[in-house]
Structure formats: structure tokens, C-alpha cells
Design a protein around this motif. Structure first.
Motif, PDB file in Angstrom:
ATOM      1  N   MET A 256       0.832  -1.205   0.000  1.00 45.23           N
ATOM      2  CA  MET A 256       0.000   0.000   0.000  1.00 45.23           C
ATOM      3  C   MET A 256       0.863   1.250   0.000  1.00 45.23           C
ATOM      4  O   MET A 256       2.028   1.211   0.384  1.00 45.23           O
ATOM      5  CB  MET A 256      -0.917   0.000   1.225  1.00 45.23           C
ATOM      6  CG  MET A 256      -1.980  -1.090   1.191  1.00 45.23           C
ATOM      7  SD  MET A 256      -3.200  -0.901   2.516  1.00 45.23           S
ATOM      8  CE  MET A 256      -2.189  -1.274   3.941  1.00 45.23           C
ATOM      9  N   ASN A 257       0.260   2.365  -0.418  1.00 41.61           N
ATOM     10  CA  ASN A 257       0.982   3.636  -0.423  1.00 41.61           C
ATOM     11  C   ASN A 257       0.718   4.409   0.867  1.00 41.61           C
ATOM     12  O   ASN A 257       0.004   3.945   1.756  1.00 41.61           O
ATOM     13  CB  ASN A 257       0.613   4.466  -1.654  1.00 41.61           C
ATOM     14  CG  ASN A 257      -0.870   4.789  -1.715  1.00 41.61           C
ATOM     15  OD1 ASN A 257      -1.529   4.961  -0.684  1.00 41.61           O
ATOM     16  ND2 ASN A 257      -1.411   4.881  -2.928  1.00 41.61           N
ATOM     17  N   ASP A 258       1.272   5.594   0.950  1.00 38.46           N
ATOM     18  CA  ASP A 258       1.192   6.355   2.198  1.00 38.46           C
ATOM     19  C   ASP A 258      -0.234   6.747   2.557  1.00 38.46           C
ATOM     20  O   ASP A 258      -0.628   6.695   3.731  1.00 38.46           O
ATOM     21  CB  ASP A 258       2.092   7.592   2.118  1.00 38.46           C
ATOM     22  CG  ASP A 258       1.860   8.424   0.871  1.00 38.46           C
ATOM     23  OD1 ASP A 258       0.989   8.049   0.050  1.00 38.46           O
ATOM     24  OD2 ASP A 258       2.556   9.445   0.694  1.00 38.46           O
ATOM     25  N   ARG A 259      -1.047   7.125   1.589  1.00 42.37           N
ATOM     26  CA  ARG A 259      -2.415   7.541   1.879  1.00 42.37           C
ATOM     27  C   ARG A 259      -3.261   6.367   2.378  1.00 42.37           C
ATOM     28  O   ARG A 259      -4.090   6.534   3.290  1.00 42.37           O
ATOM     29  CB  ARG A 259      -3.067   8.162   0.641  1.00 42.37           C
ATOM     30  CG  ARG A 259      -2.503   9.531   0.278  1.00 42.37           C
ATOM     31  CD  ARG A 259      -3.166  10.094  -0.961  1.00 42.37           C
ATOM     32  NE  ARG A 259      -2.605  11.401  -1.292  1.00 42.37           N
ATOM     33  CZ  ARG A 259      -3.081  12.551  -0.817  1.00 42.37           C
ATOM     34  NH1 ARG A 259      -4.103  12.539   0.005  1.00 42.37           N
ATOM     35  NH2 ARG A 259      -2.525  13.694  -1.166  1.00 42.37           N
ATOM     36  N   GLU A 260      -3.060   5.205   1.793  1.00 39.27           N
ATOM     37  CA  GLU A 260      -3.825   4.033   2.233  1.00 39.27           C
ATOM     38  C   GLU A 260      -3.474   3.652   3.664  1.00 39.27           C
ATOM     39  O   GLU A 260      -4.365   3.381   4.488  1.00 39.27           O
ATOM     40  CB  GLU A 260      -3.548   2.850   1.298  1.00 39.27           C
ATOM     41  CG  GLU A 260      -4.117   3.008  -0.096  1.00 39.27           C
ATOM     42  CD  GLU A 260      -3.711   1.871  -1.015  1.00 39.27           C
ATOM     43  OE1 GLU A 260      -4.603   1.147  -1.481  1.00 39.27           O
ATOM     44  OE2 GLU A 260      -2.496   1.709  -1.257  1.00 39.27           O
ATOM     45  N   ILE A 261      -2.174   3.642   3.966  1.00 40.18           N
ATOM     46  CA  ILE A 261      -1.748   3.300   5.326  1.00 40.18           C
ATOM     47  C   ILE A 261      -2.256   4.336   6.327  1.00 40.18           C
ATOM     48  O   ILE A 261      -2.798   3.996   7.391  1.00 40.18           O
ATOM     49  CB  ILE A 261      -0.216   3.209   5.403  1.00 40.18           C
ATOM     50  CG1 ILE A 261       0.287   1.975   4.642  1.00 40.18           C
ATOM     51  CG2 ILE A 261       0.255   3.162   6.853  1.00 40.18           C
ATOM     52  CD1 ILE A 261       0.017   0.665   5.334  1.00 40.18           C
ATOM     53  N   ALA A 262      -2.098   5.613   5.995  1.00 43.88           N
ATOM     54  CA  ALA A 262      -2.503   6.673   6.924  1.00 43.88           C
ATOM     55  C   ALA A 262      -4.005   6.636   7.179  1.00 43.88           C
ATOM     56  O   ALA A 262      -4.462   6.806   8.321  1.00 43.88           O
ATOM     57  CB  ALA A 262      -2.090   8.039   6.373  1.00 43.88           C
ATOM     58  N   SER A 263      -4.804   6.423   6.126  1.00 44.34           N
ATOM     59  CA  SER A 263      -6.261   6.405   6.306  1.00 44.34           C
ATOM     60  C   SER A 263      -6.694   5.235   7.172  1.00 44.34           C
ATOM     61  O   SER A 263      -7.585   5.375   8.016  1.00 44.34           O
ATOM     62  CB  SER A 263      -6.962   6.353   4.945  1.00 44.34           C
ATOM     63  OG  SER A 263      -6.633   5.160   4.245  1.00 44.34           O
ATOM     64  N   LYS A 264      -6.060   4.076   7.015  1.00 40.96           N
ATOM     65  CA  LYS A 264      -6.397   2.915   7.842  1.00 40.96           C
ATOM     66  C   LYS A 264      -6.021   3.158   9.301  1.00 40.96           C
ATOM     67  O   LYS A 264      -6.769   2.818  10.219  1.00 40.96           O
ATOM     68  CB  LYS A 264      -5.689   1.668   7.307  1.00 40.96           C
ATOM     69  CG  LYS A 264      -6.333   1.062   6.058  1.00 40.96           C
ATOM     70  CD  LYS A 264      -5.570  -0.161   5.589  1.00 40.96           C
ATOM     71  CE  LYS A 264      -6.269  -0.828   4.415  1.00 40.96           C
ATOM     72  NZ  LYS A 264      -7.521  -1.522   4.840  1.00 40.96           N
ATOM     73  N   MET A 265      -4.853   3.747   9.526  1.00 35.21           N
ATOM     74  CA  MET A 265      -4.425   3.993  10.905  1.00 35.21           C
ATOM     75  C   MET A 265      -5.314   5.040  11.583  1.00 35.21           C
ATOM     76  O   MET A 265      -5.681   4.892  12.757  1.00 35.21           O
ATOM     77  CB  MET A 265      -2.967   4.442  10.934  1.00 35.21           C
ATOM     78  CG  MET A 265      -1.980   3.296  10.855  1.00 35.21           C
ATOM     79  SD  MET A 265      -0.342   3.795  11.415  1.00 35.21           S
ATOM     80  CE  MET A 265       0.402   2.180  11.754  1.00 35.21           C
TER      81      MET A 265
END
Length: 525
Positions: A256-265
């Protein structure tokens, strides 16, 4: 190191000059003279030279004559019935090593070492040995760097192999550590204050089986079919690690990219729907932060602040072009930044994506897991990685460790193997990690391999809307082991008083009807 290479040829101002390798012949003579007059000190030399081997002595005592005297002392010690040496026994051993006709000079040579102001204090003697060790390390580094330089001139050489060699030189200093006796190991353990720590998985049942959580120095592998919830579990544990426990956390995502990881967290921390968080981060015109309810907005902002302040670091595919080497280098950087005693946890999602040569997948994967295991041991970090399941395990039901894709080395190197499954995904054909139609579901964890404890089953509640895995109510679980997991209070917080822990997140997504703001308010420092 051959004596013929003790000089380095280099260009200086258009002319070739010669630089002598770093050494201190006078200090070497003083140390050897001390060993003749204080024979019991020779044991200090044996500790740093592999028991007094000829190769070890030649590395420490670089001058050719000094090396020869050192070997003469070692030989005198071996042939002595009392394991003692003196001027006479060393002279005799030295005489047996020289060419014919030079025996008469042996006594004069040995006397010259005794006259070289030998040390009378053991601490000074040990300090001199430490200095000789440093000089030996420099010489070996010079040789290692020359080998790397020479290899780069070869047309078909691999620059990444040269980089790996440089990394090994920087870590180990190309100086082998001497073996320790059992007495020394026990003494070192007794004199060291240890602060035990584990990474909380977020699932009490699983923590109990693991003896508290994921441990440092160990490689833990979590495996499941695609879209079962591996990444959600990894993010959930990473949040417990960095936000709840103040453990330095590195999350490596090749998927995953940064936006996907950040949104999940952020969804996990705030209990705001993941799809809504993604819209806010992506600046979607259909939803913005001001459109959230008061409680949702406060929860989101608190989550954003918690994520900013946490000792959390990320690596993505673009940061890992050298594979595990980049991860190891990053861990070394974090160790230097936070200190040797600060706990570090590494989450790696996931193994099979790190393989660069698909035609050579299994050997390459074996090398990856071996490197991760060595990294865990060398740097005392907890490594939690994830694995896909091969086709034979994709038919449903709880998979087995041998069904991990390209497994073999994974099972061999791992200290812990956890298999994951969701029955709703098997019965309904559901395999979407972020499906919004399922409100909650049960996710099963099978601790199939545990080198230091029991195996068994654990269960948790999966909330896809907020990318969250929550503990199940006590009455809903069949797990009955009476084991108490250790508390996870952070010993690295600057405050003297205990930090109040954050209430667990809700078991369902937050809606606009939620009015009780206190249920979502986190305790702030």
C-alpha cells in the motif's frame, strides 16, 4: 594480513607515495614484555586472539618481529608443565623458531622486550590491548575497503553486493568478537539491568499464549489467504506498539501507499469510518472534516495528533529498492537516533512482495527470512512479518504453516507462526478486507508454532469499516488458559507518574447519532 601489503600505494600530487598501515610497534613491545614478566596476564591476550592462535596473534601484533615473539610466548605456555613462562622458556621457544645460526641472538632479543617499560598495572595493560585492537580494526577496514573498491572496477560486478559489504564493515568493524566462557556470560547477565518488553498484539488471548506479546530478538510470521485481514492485524498491533506502548515502530509496506496506510491507521485510532477518512485525506469534495459530527471531529483530530507524536516510521516500495538491506540500514539509523536501550518493533507487509526474481523465489525468500532473523538478533528488535498462502491453502478453512507460499525457510527461521482465518469469508465467499456491508465478524488466530511457549487458538472481533481488530467479550471466547499477560506501561516516558492508557476503541463504527463525547475523549498528557 600479509606483511607485503602493509603499505598502501596512492597517488598524491601526481606522484605515487606509500602510506604505512596504522600500527604502534613500541606499544606492542611493551605489552609483550609485560606478558613475559607477568605471565598470568597472557590470558588477556588469549581472549582477543582466539585462544592465542597464530593467526590471531599476527593480527594483534603487526610488526613481524613482535608477532614472532608473541608466538614464542604462546609456544612456551603450551609446552610448560606449569602453564607458566619466564625469560628462559620464552628465549628457548624463540630460539627454536629462528634460522640456524641465529639462536645465540635469542636471549638478547627477548631481553630487549623485558626492558621496554612493561606495564605494572593490569588496567593499563588492558587499555593497551584495547588500543592494539583498535589499530587492528583499522587495518582490517582498510583491507576490506580496498576489496570493495577493487570489485567495483570489475565490469560485471554487482554494486548492491559492494554496498552490503560496506554495511557489514560498518556493523562488525570486521573484528570478530572473542568467545565468552559460561562464567563470563552469567556474570554479564547478573550485572545488566534488563527492562523486559513485548509488543502488545491488541488481543489478550493471543498475548497470553505468547507470554505477553511479540518479543525482541525474535521473528514472528503471520500468514493468511488474501484479504483475510493480515494488514489490519499488523496495523492494529503497530498502533498498540507506538501509540499505547511508546515503542519505536517501523512499518514497512510493499503493498500500500502512504495515503492508504494513513487512512487505515486514522480510522483505527478514531473509529471514524475508513472510507470517510480516505475522502478527507484525498480532499474529496463530497466530504470534509467540517462535515463530521462534533465527537467524530474531535476523535479524528486526536487520532491525527497521536499519530504525529508517536515514534512511528514508514517505509514503502520506493524506499526498499535494495530489499532487506534498506530495512536493516533503517533499523541501524533508528538505533542510533533513539539509543541502544530503546525498544524497536518492525512490521513487514509482506514477505512474498520482497522477492525480486520470481524464477528464484524460494531461495531468495529463504535469504530474506534469514536476514530478518539476524536483524532481530543483532539489533534486539521485534520483527513481525506477514506471508501469503499458496494455492493449496486457498480453498478455505484454517491454513497450515506448510501452506505458506514458497515456505521452507520461513518455518525454519521463524520463532512464532500465526495462521489467520475468517469463517465468514469461507462460507459467504467474502474476501474483501474493507467491505462495508459486514459490520463485524470473528477472526480466528492459530498460534501454530511457538518456540518458547504453548500453541493454541485465539479469537477477536473484526470491524472492517474502521480497519480494526478488537478483543472479544470474555463470554464469547473458548480460550481458558489461566495466564496473566504483563502490563505494558512504557518505561521510556519522561513523566514519573504512570501514563493513563487510552480506552479501547468501540466495536462498531461511530455514527452521527453518537452524542456522548466522553466515550470518545482520550486522556491527554
Amino acid at each position: 594480513m600479509p606483511r607485503s601489503s602493509q603499505y598502501e600505494d596512492r597517488q598524491d600530487g601526481g606522484q605515487k607515495t606509500r602510506r604505512k598501515y596504522p600500527q604502534d610497534a613500541e606499544l606492542e613491545m611493551s605489552v609483550l614484555g609485560s606478558c613475559i614478566t607477568q605471565s598470568q596476564w597472557w590470558s588477556e591476550i588469549e581472549q582477543v586472539t582466539g585462544g592465542g592462535s597464530d593467526e590471531g596473534l599476527e593480527g594483534l601484533f603487526y610488526g613481524s618481529s613482535n608477532s614472532m615473539v608473541a608466538r614464542a610466548i604462546s609456544r612456551a605456555k603450551r609446552i610448560s608443565t606449569t602453564n607458566d613462562v619466564n625469560l628462559t622458556t620464552v628465549r628457548s621457544a624463540y630460539a627454536s623458531m629462528v634460522r640456524d645460526g641465529e639462536e645465540s641472538e635469542s636471549e638478547q632479543v627477548v631481553l630487549s622486550y623485558v626492558a621496554r617499560a612493561p606495564f605494572t598495572d593490569l588496567d593499563q595493560f588492558k587499555g593497551a590491548i584495547a588500543r592494539l585492537n583498535e589499530l587492528q580494526a583499522k587495518r582490517r577496514l582498510i583491507e576490506g575497503l580496498k576489496e570493495v573498491e577493487d570489485s567495483l572496477y570489475e565490469f560485471d560486478s554487482d554494486p548492491y553486493e559492494a554496498t552490503e559489504k560496506l554495511r557489514e564493515l560498518s556493523i562488525h568493524g570486521v573484528v570478530s568478537e572473542p568467545a565468552l566462557t559460561a562464567k563470563e556470560v552469567l556474570a554479564r547477565i547478573d550485572s545488566t539491568e534488563v527492562s523486559p518488553w513485548q509488543v502488545d498484539t491488541g488481543i489478550p488471548e493471543l498475548n497470553k499464549l505468547l507470554g505477553g506479546g511479540f518479543e525482541p530478538g525474535r521473528l514472528s510470521v503471520c500468514a493468511a489467504r488474501p484479504k483475510i485481514g493480515k494488514t489490519t492485524f499488523g496495523l492494529n498491533s503497530a498502533i498498540m506498539s507506538c501509540v499505547e506502548q511508546d515503542i519505536v515502530t517501523l512499518f514497512v509496506s510493499l503493498e500500500m501507499n502512504d495515503r492508504e496506510i494513513a487512512s487505515k491507521m486514522l480510522a483505527n485510532l478514531s473509529s471514524v469510518e475508513h472510507r470517510d477518512v480516505a475522502k478527507i485525506l484525498n480532499k474529496d469534495t463530497s466530504l470534509s472534516l467540517k462535515d463530521l459530527s462534533t465527537s467524530q471531529k474531535e476523535a479524528y483530530l486526536n487520532a491525527y495528533e497521536d499519530m504525529e507524536e508517536a515514534p512511528l516510521h514508514f517505509m514503502f516500495a520506493e524506499n526498499t529498492k535494495r530489499g532487506v538491506n534498506d530495512i536493516v540500514d533503517t533499523v541501524m539509523t533508528l538505533r542510533g537516533k533513539y539509543g541502544e536501550d530503546r525498544p524497536i518493533a518492525v512490521f513487514f507487509d509482506y514477505l512474498q512482495l520482497a522477492v525480486q526474481d520470481k524464477s528464484n523465489a524460494r531461495p531468495e525468500l529463504d535469504n530474506i527470512t534469514r536476514r530478518l532473523k539476524l536483524m532481530a538478533l543483532e539489533h534486539n528488535v521485534a520483527v513481525i512479518t506477514f506471508s501469503q498462502i499458496n494455492r493449496s491453502g486457498a480453498e478455505g478453512g484454517m491454513p497450515s504453516p506448510h501452506q505458506m507460499r514458497d515456505s521452507g525457510g520461513i518455518e525454519q527461521d521463524a520463532d512464532v507462526v500465526i495462521m489467520m482465518n475468517r469463517e465468514d469469508a469461507n462460507s459467504n465467499g467474502e474476501d474483501d478486507d474493507d467491505n462495508q456491508e459486514i459490520e463485524t465478524a470473528t477472526i480466528d488466530f492459530w498460534l501454530a508454532l511457538n518456540r518458547n511457549g504453548p500453541t493454541g487458538m485465539a479469537h477477536a472481533e473484526w470491524v472492517p469499516g474502521t480497519s480494526t481488530i478488537l478483543p472479544m467479550d470474555e463470554g464469547e471466547t473458548s480460550f481458558t488458559r489461566n495466564v496473566v499477560a504483563p502490563k505494558t506501561k512504557s518505561p521510556w516516558n519522561d513523566e514519573d507518574d504512570a501514563v493513563s492508557s487510552r480506552p479501547r476503541r468501540a466495536s462498531k463504527p461511530m455514527t452521527d447519532d453518537d452524542e456522548d463525547d466522553d466515550n470518545w475523549r482520550r486522556s491527554r498528557k
